[in-house]
Motif scaffolding. Structure first.
Motif, short mmCIF file in Angstrom:
data_model
loop_
_atom_site.label_atom_id
_atom_site.label_comp_id
_atom_site.label_asym_id
_atom_site.label_seq_id
_atom_site.Cartn_x
_atom_site.Cartn_y
_atom_site.Cartn_z
N ILE A 71 0.84 -1.20 0.00
CA ILE A 71 0.00 0.00 0.00
C ILE A 71 0.87 1.25 0.00
O ILE A 71 0.55 2.25 -0.65
N PHE A 72 1.99 1.22 0.72
CA PHE A 72 2.88 2.37 0.73
C PHE A 72 3.54 2.56 -0.64
O PHE A 72 3.82 3.69 -1.04
N LYS A 73 3.75 1.46 -1.36
CA LYS A 73 4.35 1.57 -2.69
C LYS A 73 3.32 1.99 -3.73
O LYS A 73 3.65 2.73 -4.66
N ASP A 74 2.09 1.52 -3.58
CA ASP A 74 1.02 1.88 -4.52
C ASP A 74 -0.19 2.36 -3.72
O ASP A 74 -1.02 1.55 -3.29
N PRO A 75 -0.32 3.65 -3.46
CA PRO A 75 -1.42 4.16 -2.62
C PRO A 75 -2.81 3.86 -3.16
O PRO A 75 -3.78 3.87 -2.40
N LYS A 76 -2.95 3.57 -4.46
CA LYS A 76 -4.26 3.28 -5.01
C LYS A 76 -4.86 1.99 -4.45
O LYS A 76 -6.05 1.73 -4.62
N LEU A 77 -4.04 1.18 -3.79
CA LEU A 77 -4.55 -0.04 -3.15
C LEU A 77 -5.24 0.26 -1.83
O LEU A 77 -5.85 -0.64 -1.24
N PHE A 78 -5.17 1.51 -1.36
CA PHE A 78 -5.77 1.85 -0.07
C PHE A 78 -7.29 1.85 -0.13
O PHE A 78 -7.96 1.40 0.81
N GLY A 79 -7.87 2.35 -1.21
CA GLY A 79 -9.32 2.48 -1.31
C GLY A 79 -10.08 1.18 -1.19
O GLY A 79 -11.05 1.08 -0.42
N PRO A 80 -9.70 0.11 -1.92
CA PRO A 80 -10.46 -1.15 -1.85
C PRO A 80 -10.32 -1.90 -0.53
O PRO A 80 -11.01 -2.90 -0.33
N LEU A 81 -9.44 -1.47 0.36
CA LEU A 81 -9.26 -2.18 1.63
C LEU A 81 -10.50 -2.08 2.49
O LEU A 81 -11.31 -1.16 2.36
N SER A 82 -10.65 -3.03 3.40
CA SER A 82 -11.74 -2.98 4.37
C SER A 82 -11.46 -1.90 5.41
O SER A 82 -10.35 -1.36 5.49
N LEU A 83 -12.46 -1.59 6.21
CA LEU A 83 -12.30 -0.55 7.22
C LEU A 83 -11.21 -0.92 8.23
O LEU A 83 -10.45 -0.06 8.68
N LEU A 84 -11.14 -2.19 8.59
CA LEU A 84 -10.13 -2.62 9.56
C LEU A 84 -8.73 -2.45 9.00
O LEU A 84 -7.82 -1.96 9.68
N HIS A 85 -8.54 -2.84 7.76
CA HIS A 85 -7.21 -2.74 7.15
C HIS A 85 -6.86 -1.28 6.85
O HIS A 85 -5.68 -0.90 6.94
N GLN A 86 -7.84 -0.47 6.49
CA GLN A 86 -7.57 0.95 6.32
C GLN A 86 -7.13 1.58 7.64
O GLN A 86 -6.22 2.42 7.67
N GLY A 87 -7.77 1.17 8.72
CA GLY A 87 -7.35 1.67 10.02
C GLY A 87 -5.94 1.26 10.37
O GLY A 87 -5.19 2.02 10.99
#
Length: 255
Positions: A71-87
């Motif tokens: 996610i740090f290498k490709d920030p576009k992967l942040f959106g599809p994550l679940s709420l727990l993983h986004q947290g």
């Protein structure tokens, strides 16, 4: 120059961005209806997954920590994550921002910028987030007319002639339109209302007869202590009464 702060999870960071805007840069490009329906369906599925991950007590992959390096290498992967993983990602990023900013890498800064301004969540229609164009929800007219670049203490600040309403920008119209609602939200609202009405009707039908039975726990030792204390107090009162009623010999002599 327009300044905007990060979300609550990144309140310690302020990012400043300069836009080179054109006269019609606030116009949003038209969107394909079929693509819009697909995005709405994906959003509904993601919402159901998020709710399931919150109420799930199993040890599935949805509730386990993930490797945040991609996610740090490709920030576009942040959106599809679940709420727990986004947290989880926000927590790790916040820990880095709480330390010295000189130690932040370019990936850390880029991810923080994407979370604040990227095209995900409620900003999924902001496709120009990584350009120098003004954001679609900019409520001001561009280019702005600057009265003076050298203000003094006597410079008067007047109210804007036209009110600034964020909801009137084209990209925000559908988000602030409360009359329209997706099917998933309607389903849960109707389900909540139905359960509430059923509970009220059930309570009215049962009435006082259905109230739970009160269980009284009697402490025998406490009752015994209370009885002894009351008996001692009664004996003490009787002794005081006898002492008050008894007459000494000098009372008779004086009489």
């Amino acid at each position: 120059m327009i300044a905007r702060t990060l979300p609550r999870a990144l309140t310690s960071t302020r990012l400043v961005r300069t836009y080179a805007v054109a006269k019609d840069s606030t116009a949003q490009p038209p969107q394909d209806p079929e693509k819009a329906r697909q995005e709405a369906a994906q959003l509904a599925v993601q919402s159901l997954k998020d709710m399931g991950s919150l109420f799930s007590m199993s040890s599935s992959d949805e509730t386990q920590p993930i490797d945040t390096a991609p996610i740090f290498k490709d920030p576009k992967l942040f959106g599809p994550l679940s709420l727990l993983h986004q947290g989880q990602v926000l927590k790790e990023l916040q820990d880095k921002y709480d330390k010295k900013w000189t130690k932040l890498t370019l990936e850390d800064k880029y991810l923080g910028y994407y979370i604040a301004y990227g095209d995900w969540g409620v900003r999924e229609d902001f496709k120009n987030w990584n350009t120098l164009e003004a954001p679609y929800d900019l409520p001001f007219k561009v280019p702005s007319h600057i009265k003076t670049t050298t203000p003094t203490k006597d410079t008067k600040i007047l109210k804007l002639k036209d009110p600034v309403v964020l909801a009137e920008t084209p990209v925000r119209l559908k988000q602030f339109d409360v009359k329209k609602m997706d099917g998933v939200t309607k389903f849960f609202i109707f389900l909540t209302v139905l359960i509430t009405l059923f509970a009220v009707a059930r309570d009215k039908r049962i009435g006082e007869e259905g109230r739970p039975v009160e269980v009284v726990i009697v402490d025998k030792h406490e009752l015994e202590r209370t009885r002894k204390r009351e008996l001692a107090e009664q004996q003490e009162r009787e002794a005081e009464q006898k002492q008050a009623q008894s007459k000494k010999w000098y009372y008779l002599w004086l009489k």
